[in-house]
Design a protein around this motif. Structure first.
Motif, PDB file in Angstrom:
ATOM      1  N   ALA A   4       0.807  -1.211   0.000  1.00  0.00           N
ATOM      2  CA  ALA A   4       0.000   0.000   0.000  1.00  0.00           C
ATOM      3  C   ALA A   4       0.842   1.264   0.000  1.00  0.00           C
ATOM      4  O   ALA A   4       1.684   1.464   0.877  1.00  0.00           O
ATOM      5  N   GLY A   5       0.624   2.093  -1.010  1.00  0.00           N
ATOM      6  CA  GLY A   5       1.279   3.392  -1.081  1.00  0.00           C
ATOM      7  C   GLY A   5       2.717   3.365  -1.514  1.00  0.00           C
ATOM      8  O   GLY A   5       3.332   4.419  -1.655  1.00  0.00           O
ATOM      9  N   VAL A   6       3.294   2.176  -1.731  1.00  0.00           N
ATOM     10  CA  VAL A   6       4.720   2.078  -2.042  1.00  0.00           C
ATOM     11  C   VAL A   6       4.951   1.553  -3.458  1.00  0.00           C
ATOM     12  O   VAL A   6       5.504   2.228  -4.309  1.00  0.00           O
ATOM     13  N   MET A   7       4.494   0.338  -3.745  1.00  0.00           N
ATOM     14  CA  MET A   7       4.707  -0.237  -5.075  1.00  0.00           C
ATOM     15  C   MET A   7       3.760  -1.414  -5.285  1.00  0.00           C
ATOM     16  O   MET A   7       3.410  -2.125  -4.352  1.00  0.00           O
ATOM     17  N   GLY A   8       3.365  -1.604  -6.549  1.00  0.00           N
ATOM     18  CA  GLY A   8       2.488  -2.706  -6.903  1.00  0.00           C
ATOM     19  C   GLY A   8       3.249  -4.019  -6.994  1.00  0.00           C
ATOM     20  O   GLY A   8       4.480  -4.064  -6.996  1.00  0.00           O
ATOM     21  N   GLY A   9       2.464  -5.100  -7.104  1.00  0.00           N
ATOM     22  CA  GLY A   9       3.058  -6.420  -7.231  1.00  0.00           C
ATOM     23  C   GLY A   9       3.159  -6.852  -8.679  1.00  0.00           C
ATOM     24  O   GLY A   9       2.328  -6.476  -9.526  1.00  0.00           O
ATOM     25  N   ALA A  10       4.154  -7.684  -8.963  1.00  0.00           N
ATOM     26  CA  ALA A  10       4.349  -8.174 -10.334  1.00  0.00           C
ATOM     27  C   ALA A  10       3.224  -9.113 -10.748  1.00  0.00           C
ATOM     28  O   ALA A  10       2.962  -9.275 -11.946  1.00  0.00           O
ATOM     29  N   ASN A  11       2.532  -9.710  -9.779  1.00  0.00           N
ATOM     30  CA  ASN A  11       1.481 -10.688 -10.097  1.00  0.00           C
ATOM     31  C   ASN A  11       0.199 -10.051 -10.602  1.00  0.00           C
ATOM     32  O   ASN A  11      -0.719 -10.753 -11.044  1.00  0.00           O
ATOM     33  N   SER A  12       0.079  -8.728 -10.536  1.00  0.00           N
ATOM     34  CA  SER A  12      -1.122  -8.051 -11.048  1.00  0.00           C
ATOM     35  C   SER A  12      -0.759  -6.903 -11.986  1.00  0.00           C
ATOM     36  O   SER A  12      -1.553  -6.003 -12.212  1.00  0.00           O
ATOM     37  N   GLU A  13       0.443  -6.943 -12.526  1.00  0.00           N
ATOM     38  CA  GLU A  13       0.958  -5.867 -13.372  1.00  0.00           C
ATOM     39  C   GLU A  13       0.196  -5.777 -14.697  1.00  0.00           C
ATOM     40  O   GLU A  13      -0.201  -6.791 -15.282  1.00  0.00           O
ATOM     41  N   VAL A  14      -0.006  -4.555 -15.170  1.00  0.00           N
ATOM     42  CA  VAL A  14      -0.607  -4.331 -16.478  1.00  0.00           C
ATOM     43  C   VAL A  14       0.410  -4.702 -17.551  1.00  0.00           C
ATOM     44  O   VAL A  14       1.549  -4.217 -17.537  1.00  0.00           O
ATOM     45  N   THR A  15       0.022  -5.571 -18.484  1.00  0.00           N
ATOM     46  CA  THR A  15       0.899  -6.014 -19.567  1.00  0.00           C
ATOM     47  C   THR A  15       0.236  -5.733 -20.906  1.00  0.00           C
ATOM     48  O   THR A  15      -0.903  -5.217 -20.977  1.00  0.00           O
ATOM     49  N   THR A  16       0.912  -6.116 -21.979  1.00  0.00           N
ATOM     50  CA  THR A  16       0.356  -5.894 -23.321  1.00  0.00           C
ATOM     51  C   THR A  16      -0.897  -6.724 -23.554  1.00  0.00           C
ATOM     52  O   THR A  16      -1.678  -6.432 -24.477  1.00  0.00           O
ATOM     53  N   ASP A  17      -1.115  -7.747 -22.740  1.00  0.00           N
ATOM     54  CA  ASP A  17      -2.307  -8.593 -22.894  1.00  0.00           C
ATOM     55  C   ASP A  17      -3.488  -8.116 -22.051  1.00  0.00           C
ATOM     56  O   ASP A  17      -4.570  -8.704 -22.105  1.00  0.00           O
TER      57      ASP A  17
END
Length: 801
Positions: A322-335
């Motif tokens: 929270a408030g610091v950085m997102g997780g790689a498991n829910s990252e927005v990708t080209t798909d």
């Protein structure tokens, strides 16, 4: 904070005011402008080009021969080595005669036999920092949109005809960490209006609440909102958006991520975009982490969390810190096709603690730490939905799913105009105060002789009456505050005689080329009394941090030796340091350690090293002695100081002397013993320490100036054969006592201990100066005075050579 003036113009009218003038006004109002940056950097003749064709250079594997249209029908041959150049691209071309950053001038040239009429440019070659260039173009040229027109001004197109103000913000001014915050500030300074972004978009019939549920278990998160946007097409952002981000120091990625970063810079409100499908559930749960729980963040680093860290989860596992950085498991990708936009208010203390523990700072954490505007959280989410619809072709679902327990009421401050004027020492009218507060867009009401002010929530720093005083003063103009003399008895400040002399000591040390060191007052039992001038009972701490810092020092030299060793170990081949500080000797009547101020110095390595002149001189005893003598000369104590041979543990027995002032020991000087040098891995090293309290307390007669003498001096040189153990200082004392008032100066100018001398003997040569300021001396007078000296020397056992 980097502020693009082209971007700022979207919110406040600043046309007609020069960048330098605006920067001066902002600085005078309380926010310092550290730099005014011209992004065009004086570049000229840079245009859009169309790569008509590309062929391999016949004589170079990594070069391409390109035919580039740089205007209607104007096709130039340009040699390009960029790996990503291709036919059909629209590119940036510097034509012959163009000037680029760093003084680069583009000329026609031949490259491996092929003519080149210009240069196809990367953004870095146009002065854009590599850290903000999109990764796609980090190793090659920058490719422009297909609809750009060849021959048009490329600098205008990519936003480099712009000026950026670099603001040096103090921690309390978090409101200026956004373009709108700066716009409010500039509008108040210039008496202008702020034009807020118009937010309007169409929604589809589906509802966000049917796609996502939000639950908040942690009190550290009083507001969490989510919006859902379907059918998003991931692509590059439009050029204007990329250029605004790069001007603000942010690297563009793709349209979804760029939109969240754009709003971060626009509103100062951090957002986060989740890939809805990657969440795997239709739930967002905000909770505290489990002790030892892990998450892989967007930088591909696995982070281990503690029980007090706030996390965003899909109900099962963390998907963001929270408030610091997102997780790689829910990252927005080209798909990604469906995006969940998070707009939240996180507790600043919680974010700061998590960020510090993980060693992970971001633009988002920096803003949450300082405090974001609670009334902008939901608006920022709406703005994101609008831009996703406009720039990513998204379809916004109806409604916002939110848990909102956040108090959004403004801080109320009640203050009287008299309080403000008394604090400022001036008279500002009530009308002027109201005008300033209205320009700042503070809600204010004047009633019963008081100003009732509701500070906007974007200004988290406005809490008390003095905050309003500051706002009035800075907008009215600090230069307008009158200068007044303080009332009361006149007291002229100044240095005490001791302080003046201590400043002289510092100037002498630094004038000799020594650097000041500041070392610990605490040392170990082993080093506490090493090199001390006077051993007393030591003072030991009851609960020391470590044994190395357990006892108050009685000499400055041990730590200076350690400092010299530390620097030499880091490839500093020569070290010259001094320190003025307290040592602690015995106890006072109050049972406290007695503080005595000392001065110490250390020199090691080369004293002179002029490679060009081939001149080198290593430090020796006489260099250290010369520095000490320079200090006594500056203090007017030269005639009262003497040196005598001494023995000190840790110093070389043949290179150590006690320093006497009026016959009393006030210091020591000597070379470090070879054993000590080996222990600390030092070369020839010499040290000295003075009881500065005793030296500076010595009374000095008032300086009397005399006329420059008109009569010549006469010198006589003598060489004496002495026992090797006989100090030259004793002989000088004999000469001075035997000489009449005509003897003004005695100096040693040569010492010989070679094979021409008897075993155990040495030859010391002295120069004696005879002088009378009232007349010219006769030979007979000089001979008579000199003979008295020779007689005294003979009686003392010295043999004239």
């Amino acid at each position: 904070m980097l502020v693009s003036l082209n971007w700022l113009k979207q919110y406040v009218d600043i046309d007609g005011i020069a960048a330098e003038e605006l920067a001066e006004k902002i600085t005078r109002s309380g926010i310092e402008v550290d730099a005014v940056i011209d992004r065009s950097k004086g570049m000229t003749n840079v245009v859009v080009g169309h790569v008509v064709s590309k062929e391999k250079h016949p004589d170079a594997d990594k070069l391409n021969v390109c035919q580039v249209e740089v205007g209607e029908g104007d096709i130039r041959q340009i040699i390009c080595g960029a790996p990503n150049v291709a036919a059909g691209q629209k590119v940036i071309v510097a034509l012959p005669g163009a000037r680029l950053p760093g003084g680069v001038k583009i000329k026609k040239a031949k490259m491996r036999g092929q003519e080149s009429n210009g240069m196809i440019c990367s953004l870095q070659e146009l002065g854009v920092e590599g850290r903000v260039v999109p990764k796609k173009y980090a190793e090659g040229i920058y490719v422009l949109p297909e609809d750009t027109v060849p021959g048009s001004d490329a600098l205008e197109l990519i936003g480099l005809r712009d000026t950026v103000l670099e603001l040096g913000l103090t921690p309390n001014r978090s409101d200026a960490l956004s373009m709108l915050g700066v716009a409010y500030e500039v509008a108040a300074i210039l008496s202008k209006e702020v034009k807020l972004p118009e937010i309007a978009y169409n929604t589809i019939s589906e509802k966000a609440e049917d796609y996502i549920k939000v639950r908040v278990e942690a009190k550290e998160n009083p507001l969490y909102a989510a919006k859902v946007v379907k059918n998003v097409k991931i692509a590059e952002s439009p050029l204007w958006l990329q250029q605004y981000l790069m001007a603000a120091g942010v690297r563009p990625h793709n349209n979804v991520v760029d939109i969240t970063n754009y709003i971060l810079m626009e509103y100062g409100q951090p957002l986060h975009a989740f890939d809805y499908d990657a969440l795997k559930t239709n739930e967002i749960l905000v909770r505290l982490a489990s002790e030892g729980e892990t998450i892989v963040t967007l930088d591909d680093q696995e982070r281990t969390l503690k029980a007090h860290n706030l996390v965003i989860t899909n109900g099962q596992e963390p998907v963001a810190i929270a408030g610091v950085m997102g997780g790689a498991n829910s990252e927005v990708t080209t798909d990604t096709t469906t995006v969940v936009i998070e707009a939240a208010y996180f507790d600043g203390f919680s974010v700061r603690r998590t960020s510090k523990e993980l060693g992970l700072r971001s633009d988002s954490s920096a803003r949450f730490e300082k405090g974001v505007d609670p009334n902008r959280v939901l608006i920022a989410g709406e703005r994101a939905a609008q831009l996703l619809a406009e720039l990513a072709g998204g379809e916004v679902l109806e409604g916002t799913v939110a848990v909102d327990d956040l108090d959004k009421s403004p801080a109320r401050v009640v203050v009287s105009p008299d309080f403000i004027n008394n604090r400022l020492g001036m008279k500002i009218s009530l009308e002027e105060m109201l005008s300033i507060l209205n320009r700042l867009q503070f809600d204010v009401e004047a009633a019963n002789g008081l100003l009732i002010i509701d500070a906007p929530t974007r200004r988290q720093d406005i809490k008390i009456e003095e905050d309003i005083v500051e706002e009035i003063a800075r907008l009215y103009g600090y230069d307008e505050i009158p200068m007044t003399l303080p009332e009361g008895n006149e007291q002229i400040g100044g240095l005490t005689p001791y302080q003046e002399k201590r400043r002289i000591a510092r100037n002498v040390m630094e004038g000799a080329g020594l650097l000041q060191a500041v070392t610990y007052s605490l040392t170990s039992d082993e080093l506490a009394q090493k090199f001390t001038l006077k051993a007393e009972d030591t003072t030991r701490l009851l609960m020391p941090m470590s044994e190395e810092r357990s006892t108050l020092r009685q000499s400055l030299l041990p730590h200076l030796v350690e400092a010299a060793s530390y620097n030499i170990a880091r490839k500093a081949d020569s070290v010259a340091l001094y320190e003025i500080g307290s040592v602690f000797l015995g106890k006072t009547e109050e049972e406290l350690p007695f503080e005595e101020e000392h001065l110490a110095l250390i020199v090691s390595g080369k004293w002179v090293d002029h490679a060009w002149q081939g001149e080198k001189l290593s430090v020796d005893f006489f260099i250290a002695k010369g520095i000490i003598e320079s200090l006594f000369e500056k203090l007017g104590l030269t005639d009262r100081v003497s040196f005598e041979k001494a023995s000190v543990d840790g110093l070389h027995p043949g290179q150590t002397a006690a320093i006497l002032l009026d016959g009393e020991k006030v210091g020591l000087i000597g070379g470090l013993h070879p054993t000590e040098r080996k222990r600390y891995d030092l070369k020839e090293t010499f040290v000295a320490e003075l009881n500065l309290n005793a030296v500076l307390a010595a009374q000095v007669e008032e300086l009397v100036y005399v006329s420059v003498p008109r009569f010549p001096a006469i010198t006589r040189d003598i060489a004496l054969e002495l026992d090797r153990s006989k100090p030259a200082g004793e002989i000088i004392e004999i000469i001075r006592n035997a000489g009449t008032k005509l003897l003004k100066e005695v100096k040693v100018f040569d010492v010989y201990e070679g094979d021409k001398m008897e075993a155990g003997k040495k030859s010391v040569a002295f120069s004696l100066t005879y002088f009378d300021p009232e007349r010219t001396l006769t030979d007979e007078e000089v001979v008579s005075a000199h003979n008295k000296v020779l007689k005294a020397l003979t009686e003392a056992g010295a043999e004239l050579r």
